[in-house]
Write a protein that holds these residues in place. Structure first.
Motif, short mmCIF file in Angstrom:
data_model
loop_
_atom_site.label_atom_id
_atom_site.label_comp_id
_atom_site.label_asym_id
_atom_site.label_seq_id
_atom_site.Cartn_x
_atom_site.Cartn_y
_atom_site.Cartn_z
N GLN A 241 0.86 -1.29 0.03
CA GLN A 241 0.17 0.01 -0.11
C GLN A 241 0.90 1.29 -0.01
OE1 GLN A 241 -3.23 0.10 2.81
NE2 GLN A 241 -2.67 2.18 3.43
N ILE A 242 2.03 1.19 0.85
CA ILE A 242 2.84 2.26 0.81
C ILE A 242 3.56 2.59 -0.73
CG2 ILE A 242 5.05 3.18 1.76
CD1 ILE A 242 2.82 3.57 3.83
N PHE A 243 3.91 1.63 -1.24
CA PHE A 243 4.65 1.73 -2.56
C PHE A 243 3.42 2.17 -3.39
CE2 PHE A 243 8.25 0.07 -0.43
CZ PHE A 243 9.22 0.00 -1.45
N THR A 251 6.62 10.89 1.44
CA THR A 251 6.84 9.43 1.15
C THR A 251 6.96 9.28 -0.46
OG1 THR A 251 5.28 8.91 2.93
CG2 THR A 251 5.75 7.22 1.29
N LYS A 252 5.95 9.99 -1.03
CA LYS A 252 6.13 10.29 -2.54
C LYS A 252 7.52 10.56 -2.97
CE LYS A 252 1.29 11.60 -2.96
NZ LYS A 252 0.42 12.62 -3.38
N SER A 253 8.18 11.60 -2.46
CA SER A 253 9.40 12.09 -2.91
C SER A 253 10.56 10.86 -2.67
CB SER A 253 9.94 13.23 -2.28
OG SER A 253 9.99 13.10 -0.85
N LEU A 254 10.35 10.19 -1.70
CA LEU A 254 11.23 9.17 -1.30
C LEU A 254 11.24 7.96 -2.47
CD1 LEU A 254 13.15 8.70 1.32
CD2 LEU A 254 11.28 6.99 2.06
N LEU A 255 10.11 7.72 -2.46
CA LEU A 255 9.89 6.63 -3.91
C LEU A 255 10.30 7.09 -5.13
CD1 LEU A 255 6.41 5.22 -2.60
CD2 LEU A 255 8.48 4.05 -2.33
N ALA A 256 10.13 8.59 -5.24
CA ALA A 256 10.64 8.88 -6.58
C ALA A 256 12.05 8.84 -6.95
CB ALA A 256 9.96 10.30 -6.77
N SER A 257 12.91 9.06 -5.60
CA SER A 257 14.23 9.23 -5.67
C SER A 257 15.00 7.93 -5.70
CB SER A 257 14.58 9.85 -4.33
OG SER A 257 14.08 11.20 -4.20
N ILE A 258 14.29 6.68 -5.81
CA ILE A 258 14.82 5.47 -6.00
C ILE A 258 15.41 5.28 -7.22
CG2 ILE A 258 14.45 3.13 -6.00
CD1 ILE A 258 12.01 3.53 -4.50
N PRO A 259 17.03 4.94 -7.42
CA PRO A 259 17.52 4.66 -8.75
C PRO A 259 17.20 3.15 -9.23
CG PRO A 259 18.88 4.35 -6.92
CD PRO A 259 17.60 4.93 -6.20
N ARG A 260 16.45 2.98 -10.38
CA ARG A 260 15.83 2.10 -10.80
C ARG A 260 16.80 1.45 -11.73
NH1 ARG A 260 10.28 1.41 -9.06
NH2 ARG A 260 9.85 3.22 -7.80
N GLY A 281 6.29 16.12 -4.27
CA GLY A 281 6.87 14.81 -4.41
C GLY A 281 6.94 14.14 -5.64
N GLU A 282 6.47 14.89 -6.87
CA GLU A 282 6.61 14.31 -8.14
C GLU A 282 8.06 14.51 -8.70
OE1 GLU A 282 4.16 12.68 -9.33
OE2 GLU A 282 2.99 13.14 -7.85
N ALA A 283 8.54 13.83 -9.30
CA ALA A 283 9.94 13.62 -9.85
C ALA A 283 9.93 13.69 -11.58
CB ALA A 283 10.63 12.15 -9.69
N VAL A 284 10.91 14.54 -11.91
CA VAL A 284 11.19 14.48 -13.53
C VAL A 284 12.80 14.00 -13.47
CG1 VAL A 284 11.79 16.06 -15.27
CG2 VAL A 284 9.77 16.43 -13.60
N ASP A 285 12.84 13.06 -14.70
CA ASP A 285 14.01 12.38 -14.80
C ASP A 285 15.12 13.42 -15.06
OD1 ASP A 285 15.90 10.44 -14.73
OD2 ASP A 285 15.16 9.63 -16.36
N GLY A 286 16.40 13.25 -14.68
CA GLY A 286 17.63 14.35 -14.76
C GLY A 286 18.20 14.11 -16.22
N PRO A 547 17.67 -5.96 -5.87
CA PRO A 547 16.28 -6.11 -5.81
C PRO A 547 15.30 -5.07 -6.53
CG PRO A 547 17.55 -4.86 -4.16
CD PRO A 547 18.53 -5.45 -5.08
N ILE A 548 14.20 -5.42 -6.95
CA ILE A 548 13.44 -4.46 -7.79
C ILE A 548 12.30 -3.95 -6.72
CG2 ILE A 548 11.44 -4.64 -9.44
CD1 ILE A 548 12.73 -7.04 -10.44
N PRO A 549 12.28 -2.45 -6.78
CA PRO A 549 11.68 -1.76 -5.70
C PRO A 549 10.13 -1.75 -6.14
CG PRO A 549 12.71 -0.12 -7.24
CD PRO A 549 12.99 -1.66 -7.67
N ASP A 550 9.48 -2.77 -6.01
CA ASP A 550 8.33 -3.10 -6.37
C ASP A 550 7.53 -4.50 -5.59
OD1 ASP A 550 5.56 -3.39 -7.36
OD2 ASP A 550 6.08 -3.46 -9.49
#
Length: 603
Positions: A241-243, A251-260, A281-286, A547-550
């Motif tokens: 649920q958190i993810f 929490t949104k910004s924490l998840l958006a910062s994850i390098p995938r 908390g929204e992210a735009v790719d660098g 590990p996959i962040p999902d």
């Protein structure tokens, strides 16, 4: 049925000159038998203080805990010190964040593991040592029996972390508190250690309180997740649920910062980490960084480098016949298992350890033949960020003095100018300039790593050997510091020898990647070639273990466990065979697997 651990309205305060200051406020959480609860948040959010409060390991008289901490219904805040000694290491096991500071340097590894078994399990010393060997083998420490009587300083950072895990699991505790237990481990060992913790958890119905900044690990292991921010618990719930639907902006910004892994596409150069909007908390790719000019002369040339250490019963071939070059503005990443020779290679480049064979040339100067004066000049332009920030900072001097020292020593600034430069460097790495008068022990592990980075940047070097430079940082600060390193590289043409076990960060940061196994490079090439078309079986194993962040894709299958990492210890008369390489695409070289990989797996 009562939970194994119940923390109710916990507020922990530290005594300051101004009075008591609360660092965590009104925290409530529980861990049931057989359940894993993860606490996540940025460095300094109070994750580790929560764990230390539960074990009453904070300094008496300087820390105060209010509320209740119940272990199977018994309030630990009311227990005597004698009762707490039986709890620590017995009912509750703890894996600490920095293994070198929690292992006693004057006792052998075997002695420290066996001691817990003698005290809590009432085993004889010989039985405890035999069990210590079994535990060391279970966490995949090579040549466990032979290394039982070695001291902590002879183990790599990852190996020391495995020792800590073995000690924590020795007495089969009812609750395991794991504070960043896999930070120092490469992805293959991380996958296996997480599997072993889960297996023991199932066998013993053990509760696990898992503190981490790695959201991929959270997705892999946690049943429930607690998010902390600046001492407050801001969100909690089932991990899925958190993810899937985080409520809080942080929490949104924490998840958006994850390098995938796998997000680089066709990019040839490194790409900045996503920029996260603090309000939404929204992210735009660098953006993609500039590529390296292929015609420029290398800033670093390493040829046939070997580093060997004599042991009582043989010789350790830590690095063997390693060759590569590094151009201005380029990042070459070294990846591989803990103990594979990555850090030793980095240290040999700066002559912090002496090479046994081969050559290292930095900016046209031979490092091996340099005298004291020449070596000092070389190190003015070549700096290192060490893996263990606590061990590399002098505990007796302020961090401001530590950062200013190289500038003053090399005569690059006066005292006043150095102070101003220190404040600017601290701001660059995400700390306030006002903290310059504090001492290393007053910072969290992640904050100390940022201080180490600031110190390395003080001399404005051309080459930085970054040994796990961002491994101790939470995801948001990891992205910030990685972007800082990329910006500095683009602005000043810095070259990085980037040593890391975080494959998602390596993919973002690198122009080229070299994969090491047992002291040798088994595959080297452009980033895209290594990640999109890995040829060596070990490279494929490394990438598949990330590990996959999902949480919905949580891997339930047993990871590929090898019986033991093969030891680099060889007889004194051992002559290493000459390896052969194939160029499978432009600049992409792979060691001949028939002559090397199979031989070492069966050695």
């Amino acid at each position: 049925m009562a939970p194994v651990l119940a923390i109710e309205n916990l507020t922990t305060s530290f005594k300051t000159a101004e009075g008591w200051r609360a660092v965590i406020r009104d925290i409530s959480l529980s861990v049931n038998a057989g359940e894993t609860v993860a606490i996540v948040g940025e460095s300094g959010s109070g994750k580790s203080v929560t764990a230390l409060s539960a074990l009453r390991l904070l300094p008496s008289g300087k820390a105060r805990c209010e509320g209740r901490i119940l272990l199977e219904g018994k309030d630990l805040l009311k227990a005597s010190e004698a009762e707490m000694r039986s709890v620590r290491g017995g009912s509750i096991g703890m894996i600490f964040q920095e293994p070198m500071t929690s292992l006693n340097p004057v006792f052998t590894i075997g002695n420290q593991i066996a001691e817990a078994l003698v005290i809590h399990q009432h085993l004889s010393w010989s039985a405890a040592e035999a069990e210590a060997v079994r535990l060391m083998e279970r966490v995949r420490i090579p040549a466990a029996k032979a290394r039982l009587n070695e001291y902590p300083h002879k183990f790599s950072g990852g190996m020391r972390q495995r020792v800590m895990i073995a000690m924590a699991l020795a007495c089969r505790p009812k609750l395991l508190i794991a504070d960043e237990p896999t930070t120092a481990l490469d992805v293959t060992i991380q996958a296996e250690i997480l599997y072993l913790i889960r297996e023991l958890q199932r066998e013993e119905n053990m509760g696990v309180l898992f503190i981490t900044h790695d959201m991929g690990v959270v997705a892999e292991v946690a049943d429930r997740t607690v998010v902390m921010f600046r001492g407050d618990m801001i969100e909690s719930g089932p991990t899925g649920q958190i993810f899937a639907a985080p409520k809080e902006v942080y929490t949104k910004s924490l998840l958006a910062s994850i390098p995938r892994l796998g997000t680089m596409g066709e990019a040839k150069a490194p790409r900045r980490f996503p920029e996260v909007d603090a309000k939404t908390g929204e992210a735009v790719d660098g953006r993609e960084m500039e590529d390296v000019a292929q015609t420029s002369a290398p800033i670093l040339k390493v040829a046939n480098l070997a580093v060997r250490f004599d042991a009582p019963n043989g010789r350790v071939h830590a690095v063997e016949d390693v060759s590569f070059d590094l151009k201005p503005g380029e990042t070459l990443s070294l990846v591989g298992e803990s103990g594979c020779g990555k850090s030793t290679t980095g240290r040999a480049v700066l002559r912090l350890v002496n090479a046994s064979a081969g050559s290292v040339v930095i900016d046209g100067q031979d490092v091996a033949s340099a005298g004291t004066k020449e070596l000092r000049a070389i190190r003015r332009h070549a700096q290192m960020i060490f893996q263990d920030p606590f061990a590399s900072l002098n505990p007796r001097i302020t961090i401001g003095s530590a950062i200013a020292e190289p500038m003053l020593s090399h005569g690059l600034a006066g005292k006043r100018e150095a102070r101003e430069r220190v404040a600017a460097l601290l701001e660059q790495v995400g700390l306030s300039g006002a903290v310059a008068d504090r001492y290393p022990h007053e910072f969290s592990g992640g904050q100390r790593q940022r201080i180490s980075i600031a110190r390395a940047l003080a001399l404005e070097p051309k080459l930085i050997v970054a040994d796990e430079a961002v491994s101790a940082l939470d995801v948001s600060v990891k992205a910030q510091v990685s972007n800082l390193l990329l910006d500095l590289q683009e602005k000043h043409g810095l070259s990085y020898l980037f040593i890391s076990h975080d494959m998602a960060v390596v993919e973002r940061m690198s122009h080229r990647v070299a994969v090491m196994y047992l002291g040798e490079i088994v595959e080297i090439g452009p980033r895209a070639a290594i990640f999109d078309n890995p040829q060596h079986p070990y490279t494929r194993r490394l990438i598949s273990a990330v590990p996959i962040p999902d949480p919905s894709r949580r891997a339930m299958a047993r990871p590929l466990l090898s019986e033991e990492i093969k030891s680099p210890l060889r007889p004194f008369d051992y002559v290493p065979p000459k390896r052969t390489y194939q160029e499978v695409s432009p600049g992409h070289f792979v060691q001949d697997t028939a002559s090397a990989w199979d031989e070492r797996l069966t050695a």
